[in-house]
Design an enzyme around this catalytic site. Structure first.
Site: not given
Length: 256
Positions: A143, A156
């Site tokens: 990501s 995350y």
């Protein structure tokens, strides 16, 4: 693009979003798909979509944080199709938004268990088979949060930095054995995950598009299909000199 006719491709978390778009793209290129997800209805729907388009696919339920599930997943792919040529480790969760000091331990543990440990276990099982088979390709889903920080998303962010680290190490360790490992780093993509983050961040006052479009230099969030196109290309022979690459697909987000 070089086709995938006769090749077997495993995509985790392919019951929706980027995983589903990737499975559909591979199937359109002629691959035999192993669709996997923890959510059975979504995975079975992806398989049905592939079948309706004339492709080949099977579904296997798996929790990527469980060693036994991952081992069975790779074994099932080989049992069904005789080989495993390409893998896409896409399964992941976003968790809860909160400043680091306010994050709950169970939120951190859940995110790391799925995103980091899940990728680790999948890499192990896939690489072990590909070593015996003489090679293969793996694409991990990282990501832009693996490249930069995002306030409120410490667990995350940590998990996706871990995915990038594992990608680089696996590439260095197994490139000479014919296993190409790379990672893609999506920015804002029109998925359930982004909808969840927008709901948390704005208490439902804004959609994911309204919240994220202005933050991307291209002026919009991306589609799952745009990420899938990159994943499939990285898995193809056209990307034969790509190894250990960490490739943003983010509408220019990290260029700012």
């Amino acid at each position: 693009m070089a086709g995938f006719s006769g090749k077997t491709v495993l995509v985790t978390g392919s019951g929706a979003g980027i995983g589903r778009a990737t499975a559909l793209k591979f199937a359109a290129e002629g691959a035999n798909l192993v669709v996997s997800d923890i959510h059975v209805p979504g995975g079975e729907e992806t398989v049905a979509m592939i079948h309706s388009a004339g492709g080949k696919a099977m579904f296997q339920h798996a929790d990527v944080s469980r060693l036994a599930d991952v081992a069975a997943l790779v074994a099932g792919a080989v049992d069904q199709y005789g080989q495993l040529d390409c893998a896409v480790n896409n399964a992941g969760i976003e968790g809860k938004i909160a400043p680091l000091a306010d994050q709950a331990e169970d939120n951190f543990d859940a995110i790391m268990r799925i995103n980091a440990k899940g990728t680790y276990l999948c890499l192990q099982a896939e690489i072990r088979h590909m070593l015996q088979a003489g090679g293969g390709t793996i694409v991990n889903l990282a990501s832009v949060a693996g490249l930069i920080g995002f306030p409120g998303l410490s667990p995350y962010v940590a998990s996706k930095h871990a995915v990038i680290g594992m990608t680089k190490n696996a590439a260095l360790e197994y490139g000479k054995a014919g296993i190409r490992v790379n990672a893609v780093c999506p920015g804002g993509i029109d998925t359930r995950m982004l909808d969840s983050l927008a709901e948390q961040a704005t208490s439902g006052a804004q959609s994911s598009s309204q919240m994220m479009d202005p933050l991307h230099p291209l002026g919009r969030i991306g589609t799952p299909e745009e990420v899938a196109n990159l994943i499939v290309w990285l898995s193809s022979s056209e990307a034969s000199y790509m190894l250990g690459a960490i490739v943003p697909v983010d509408g220019g987000y990290v260029a700012q």
